[in-house]
Design a protein around this motif. Structure first.
Motif, PDB file in Angstrom:
ATOM      1  N   UNK A 385      42.468  -9.498 -20.192  1.00 35.66           N
ATOM      2  CA  UNK A 385      41.799  -8.345 -20.060  1.00 35.66           C
ATOM      3  C   UNK A 385      41.036  -7.795 -21.143  1.00 35.66           C
ATOM      4  N   UNK A 386      41.726  -7.526 -22.519  1.00 36.05           N
ATOM      5  CA  UNK A 386      40.899  -7.346 -23.516  1.00 36.05           C
ATOM      6  C   UNK A 386      39.828  -8.369 -23.775  1.00 36.05           C
ATOM      7  N   UNK A 387      40.391  -9.807 -23.284  1.00 35.41           N
ATOM      8  CA  UNK A 387      39.363 -10.938 -24.180  1.00 35.41           C
ATOM      9  C   UNK A 387      38.517 -10.946 -23.055  1.00 35.41           C
ATOM     10  N   UNK A 388      38.102 -10.683 -21.797  1.00 33.38           N
ATOM     11  CA  UNK A 388      37.319 -10.771 -21.140  1.00 33.38           C
ATOM     12  C   UNK A 388      35.919  -8.822 -21.096  1.00 33.38           C
ATOM     13  N   UNK A 389      37.103  -8.360 -21.437  1.00 30.13           N
ATOM     14  CA  UNK A 389      35.988  -6.991 -21.964  1.00 30.13           C
ATOM     15  C   UNK A 389      35.294  -7.173 -23.136  1.00 30.13           C
ATOM     16  N   UNK A 390      36.115  -7.556 -24.025  1.00 31.97           N
ATOM     17  CA  UNK A 390      34.884  -7.597 -25.293  1.00 31.97           C
ATOM     18  C   UNK A 390      34.598  -9.083 -25.274  1.00 31.97           C
ATOM     19  N   UNK A 391      34.182 -10.406 -24.236  1.00 30.34           N
ATOM     20  CA  UNK A 391      33.946 -11.059 -23.975  1.00 30.34           C
ATOM     21  C   UNK A 391      32.214 -11.297 -24.900  1.00 30.34           C
ATOM     22  N   UNK A 392      32.904 -12.756 -26.263  1.00 24.68           N
ATOM     23  CA  UNK A 392      31.974 -12.448 -27.033  1.00 24.68           C
ATOM     24  C   UNK A 392      30.676 -11.721 -26.989  1.00 24.68           C
ATOM     25  N   UNK A 396      25.853  -8.125 -33.128  1.00 20.67           N
ATOM     26  CA  UNK A 396      25.260  -7.734 -32.662  1.00 20.67           C
ATOM     27  C   UNK A 396      25.475  -6.197 -31.787  1.00 20.67           C
ATOM     28  N   UNK A 397      26.529  -6.576 -31.487  1.00 15.15           N
ATOM     29  CA  UNK A 397      27.359  -5.485 -30.853  1.00 15.15           C
ATOM     30  C   UNK A 397      28.751  -5.011 -32.044  1.00 15.15           C
ATOM     31  N   UNK A 398      28.344  -5.032 -32.280  1.00  7.32           N
ATOM     32  CA  UNK A 398      29.182  -4.416 -33.859  1.00  7.32           C
ATOM     33  C   UNK A 398      29.937  -3.176 -33.884  1.00  7.32           C
ATOM     34  N   UNK A 399      29.472  -2.325 -33.049  1.00  6.06           N
ATOM     35  CA  UNK A 399      30.329  -1.165 -32.865  1.00  6.06           C
ATOM     36  C   UNK A 399      31.659  -1.329 -32.076  1.00  6.06           C
ATOM     37  N   UNK A 400      30.838  -2.528 -30.318  1.00  2.00           N
ATOM     38  CA  UNK A 400      31.704  -2.487 -29.563  1.00  2.00           C
ATOM     39  C   UNK A 400      33.393  -3.716 -30.260  1.00  2.00           C
ATOM     40  N   UNK A 401      32.784  -4.557 -31.202  1.00  2.00           N
ATOM     41  CA  UNK A 401      33.357  -5.253 -32.346  1.00  2.00           C
ATOM     42  C   UNK A 401      34.578  -4.438 -32.631  1.00  2.00           C
ATOM     43  N   UNK A 402      34.035  -3.663 -33.958  1.00  2.00           N
ATOM     44  CA  UNK A 402      34.966  -1.981 -34.451  1.00  2.00           C
ATOM     45  C   UNK A 402      36.161  -2.132 -33.498  1.00  2.00           C
ATOM     46  N   UNK A 403      35.122  -1.435 -31.880  1.00  2.00           N
ATOM     47  CA  UNK A 403      36.302  -1.218 -31.084  1.00  2.00           C
ATOM     48  C   UNK A 403      37.438  -2.175 -31.115  1.00  2.00           C
ATOM     49  N   UNK A 404      37.504  -3.263 -30.393  1.00  2.00           N
ATOM     50  CA  UNK A 404      38.442  -4.427 -30.659  1.00  2.00           C
ATOM     51  C   UNK A 404      39.584  -4.092 -31.776  1.00  2.00           C
ATOM     52  N   UNK A 405      38.965  -4.232 -32.949  1.00  2.00           N
ATOM     53  CA  UNK A 405      40.018  -4.429 -33.997  1.00  2.00           C
ATOM     54  C   UNK A 405      40.862  -2.945 -34.248  1.00  2.00           C
ATOM     55  N   UNK A 406      40.387  -1.946 -33.775  1.00  2.00           N
ATOM     56  CA  UNK A 406      40.619  -0.263 -33.531  1.00  2.00           C
ATOM     57  C   UNK A 406      42.448  -0.859 -32.434  1.00  2.00           C
ATOM     58  N   UNK A 560      31.803  -8.545 -44.268  1.00  2.90           N
ATOM     59  CA  UNK A 560      31.463  -8.738 -45.688  1.00  2.90           C
ATOM     60  C   UNK A 560      30.740  -7.001 -46.507  1.00  2.90           C
ATOM     61  N   UNK A 561      30.849  -6.635 -47.105  1.00  3.04           N
ATOM     62  CA  UNK A 561      29.857  -5.636 -47.749  1.00  3.04           C
ATOM     63  C   UNK A 561      28.843  -6.507 -47.600  1.00  3.04           C
ATOM     64  N   UNK A 562      27.671  -7.161 -48.044  1.00  2.68           N
ATOM     65  CA  UNK A 562      26.730  -7.635 -47.830  1.00  2.68           C
ATOM     66  C   UNK A 562      26.461  -8.694 -46.861  1.00  2.68           C
ATOM     67  N   UNK A 563      27.048  -8.441 -45.530  1.00  7.07           N
ATOM     68  CA  UNK A 563      26.842  -8.970 -44.243  1.00  7.07           C
ATOM     69  C   UNK A 563      25.723  -8.179 -43.798  1.00  7.07           C
ATOM     70  N   UNK A 564      24.853  -9.097 -42.520  1.00  8.61           N
ATOM     71  CA  UNK A 564      24.091  -8.067 -42.268  1.00  8.61           C
ATOM     72  C   UNK A 564      24.387  -7.920 -40.766  1.00  8.61           C
ATOM     73  N   UNK A 565      23.352  -6.987 -39.832  1.00  8.38           N
ATOM     74  CA  UNK A 565      23.428  -6.936 -38.281  1.00  8.38           C
ATOM     75  C   UNK A 565      22.146  -6.615 -37.673  1.00  8.38           C
ATOM     76  N   UNK A 575      26.080  -4.425 -43.497  1.00  7.93           N
ATOM     77  CA  UNK A 575      27.228  -4.130 -42.756  1.00  7.93           C
ATOM     78  C   UNK A 575      27.803  -2.619 -43.514  1.00  7.93           C
ATOM     79  N   UNK A 576      27.723  -2.633 -44.452  1.00 14.34           N
ATOM     80  CA  UNK A 576      28.715  -1.565 -45.423  1.00 14.34           C
ATOM     81  C   UNK A 576      28.073  -0.674 -45.440  1.00 14.34           C
TER      82      UNK A 576
END
Length: 619
Positions: A385-392, A396-406, A560-565, A575-576
């Motif tokens: 269910x989590x995988x489907x909610x956060x599917x791919x 560009x959806x950085x905030x959503x990826x952070x939500x999965x880590x949380x 990494x802090x030097x990664x971009x979005x 990203x930093x």
């Protein structure tokens, strides 16, 4: 050569039978003027102060049991039977006075090694078979002078002699799990104590809840054990007349005071001589219990308190003096076998043997729970269910990826903690029973118990991360994946340690569960995802939060802090500098790992210290 091996094994089996039938170290148990007091508190919500009052449970109890005798302690509920039994078994702390000697000496580690104690409730692992239960006990309690095979053979011999052959491959069971019968379960408990061939055997209500036929069989076994030179002491509530006359001696208690001590067949004559005889033929034990309750007959109008006091005075006048004289006349102090210090002062097995046996026993007992289909199914459902909610959900959806880590930090911080909380409260009675008998070191139990849970504790989060990581579309490199997985596994181990500590410190499971939930919710709130700008006066709490460190390390494992979005039309931002990441930062990995490592060890150390209160260790 083959013939020699067969003869050797036959000799050993013969020795085991001898061990079971005859005690090697006879024990004369004497107790004189035993008094036990406890402090009780009276008070409540409406009262400003609670008063501490002292209550006397045992009031000068005297008696003696010789090798080959069975002493039955009778009395109504609350009369002090179990308290006296616990005191005689060397398991009672607090304000106890008087004299209790074993062959003229006080209770010691040597005596503890030679004592069997069967509790009223059969404290057994329900999912182990009868054979497994007794074999594991034999491997832990029998000395290393016997080989592993000899210990197993000894356990099988006890199974045969207790009449457990028919059910030896059946699980023990519990009130919620169908297993062997109540009488068979009681014989398993007795068999655990008989493995060490004790000279002194204590039993608390061994016939409780059993039918008359099964109760008679249990008492017959105890009578045979006493006939082999053992000293047997037991409490019993309301035995049948046939059982009553099997007891060599009877002690009748009422509100902690002795009313009778002597031969079972002489009890009725004694009370008849002092003016208390049944008006109709009745079971002696029923009559004695009526007297202990202050009841002479159904149509009597005498005050029960007066009757009890009269019986106490009669005991002091007619029996107490003669009993104490007999106590000092009979010399039971010439049994030198108990001071075989080479046999008693050291642990019967090595630390590694204890650890390996406890580990195997733990895996066998809890495999049904750890590898249950429901538990695995729940984790798999949440993972998909989590995988489907956060599917791919790409960068560009950085905030959503952070939500999965949380979600990783919250889910794998709470689940192991709540499961671990129930670990030690559920096994508290077993741990207390086995440590009180000096079966193993606390350290070997603690480490074995922790290690036995690791395979499933680490397998499920590994499967969970593997499914959700690739479904969510995180960086498809082995380094990033393994970094994320290792952080989640470290979170699981730290949370489990916190749960073990709470469960060991807070005895009540409901209170422990509530406390664990509150702590984990507090950790989650200050983790840095829900609130980035925490007020300074409470900001320090985040450094105690396993959720904060886990969330931070998960971000570091992916970015990494030097990664971009993409932050606008055709623009790319660091990203930093992302608003939700900047307050947390992508540095300080070493500090976070060290902090979690300290918590990993610290929580388990707290749990270990808390468990030292349970039972008493033989050094």
């Amino acid at each position: 050569m083959v013939t020699i091996e067969i003869q050797t094994q036959t000799t050993h089996h013969s020795q085991y039978s001898t061990i079971f039938k005859k005690a090697k170290r006879p024990v004369t148990l004497k107790f004189e003027d035993v008094v036990y007091k406890i402090k009780t508190k009276e008070g409540g919500i409406l009262k400003k102060k609670s008063k501490s009052e002292e209550k006397t449970i045992l009031k000068g109890v005297t008696g003696m049991v010789l090798p080959g005798e069975v002493l039955a302690m009778l009395g109504p509920s609350g009369s002090g039977k179990t308290t006296l039994l616990t005191a005689l078994g060397g398991r009672l702390g607090g304000q106890i006075s008087g004299s209790i000697t074993y062959n003229g000496k006080p209770f010691s580690n040597q005596m503890k090694r030679n004592t069997g104690f069967v509790t009223q409730d059969d404290v057994l692992y329900p999912h182990l078979t009868v054979t497994e239960t007794l074999v594991f006990t034999a491997l832990l309690r029998l000395p290393n002078t016997l080989t592993k095979q000899e210990k197993v053979t000894h356990a099988e011999s006890v199974i045969t002699q207790l009449g457990l052959t028919r059910c030896k491959n059946s699980i023990v069971g519990s009130p919620y799990l169908r297993g062997v019968s109540g009488g068979e379960r009681k014989r398993v408990s007795i068999g655990q104590e008989m493995l060490i061939n004790p000279s002194l055997l204590f039993l608390d209500e061994p016939t409780s809840g059993l039918d008359s036929t099964t109760a008679h069989r249990i008492v017959s076994i105890l009578w045979e054990l006493a006939n082999g030179g053992r000293t047997v002491v037991m409490t019993i509530h309301q035995p049948s007349s046939s059982l009553f006359y099997m007891f060599h001696k009877v002690l009748l208690l009422s509100e902690g005071c002795p009313l009778y001590f002597g031969k079972g067949e002489e009890a009725m004559d004694y009370f008849a001589r002092i003016g208390y005889a049944p008006s109709v033929p009745m079971n002696p034990s029923d009559f004695l219990l009526d007297l202990a309750n202050g009841v002479v007959s159904n149509d009597s109008h005498e005050d029960p308190a007066v009757i009890k006091q009269t019986l106490v005075s009669a005991f002091r006048t007619n029996l107490a003096g003669r009993l104490k004289a007999e106590l000092h006349e009979i010399d039971g102090d010439d049994h030198e076998g108990l001071e075989d210090k080479q046999y008693f002062t050291q642990w019967t097995t090595t630390w590694w043997q204890q650890f390996s046996v406890l580990l195997r026993r733990g895996v066998k007992e809890r495999r049904h729970e750890s590898f249950s289909g429901i538990k695995i199914g729940q984790v798999l459902v949440v993972a998909f269910v989590s995988g489907l909610i956060w599917w791919h959900s790409d960068i560009s959806h950085l905030q959503e990826q952070m939500g999965l880590f949380f979600f990783y930090a919250a889910f794998w911080g709470s689940l192991p903690l709540l499961e671990a909380i129930y670990t030690f409260p559920q096994e508290r009675m077993m741990l207390e029973k086995e440590r009180s008998s000096g079966m193993y070191r606390l350290s070997s139990y603690f480490i074995a118990r922790t290690v036995s849970d690791l395979p499933m504790e680490l397998a499920l989060p590994t499967i969970f991360v593997t499914i959700t990581y690739w479904m969510a579309g995180f960086k498809p490199t082995a380094g990033n994946f393994l970094g994320t997985l290792n952080v989640v596994l470290l979170c699981v181990l730290v949370s489990q340690g916190l749960g073990l500590a709470i469960g060991a410190l807070v005895v009540d499971q409901k209170s422990a569960s509530m406390l664990g939930t509150v702590i984990m919710l507090s950790f989650t709130l200050v983790s840095g995802y829900m609130v980035q700008n925490i007020p300074s006066f409470i900001d320090w709490t985040k450094y105690l939060s396993v959720s904060m460190y886990t969330y931070k390390l998960l971000l570091v494992s992916q970015y990494k802090a030097t990664d971009t979005y993409p932050c606008g039309t055709g623009d790319a931002c660091l990203i930093g500098e992302f608003p939700s990441i900047k307050p947390i930062g992508l540095g300080g990995q070493v500090f976070s790992v060290v902090a979690m490592a300290i918590m990993l060890l610290g929580y388990r150390f707290v749990a270990y210290i808390a468990l030292m209160r349970v039972g008493k260790t033989i050094k």
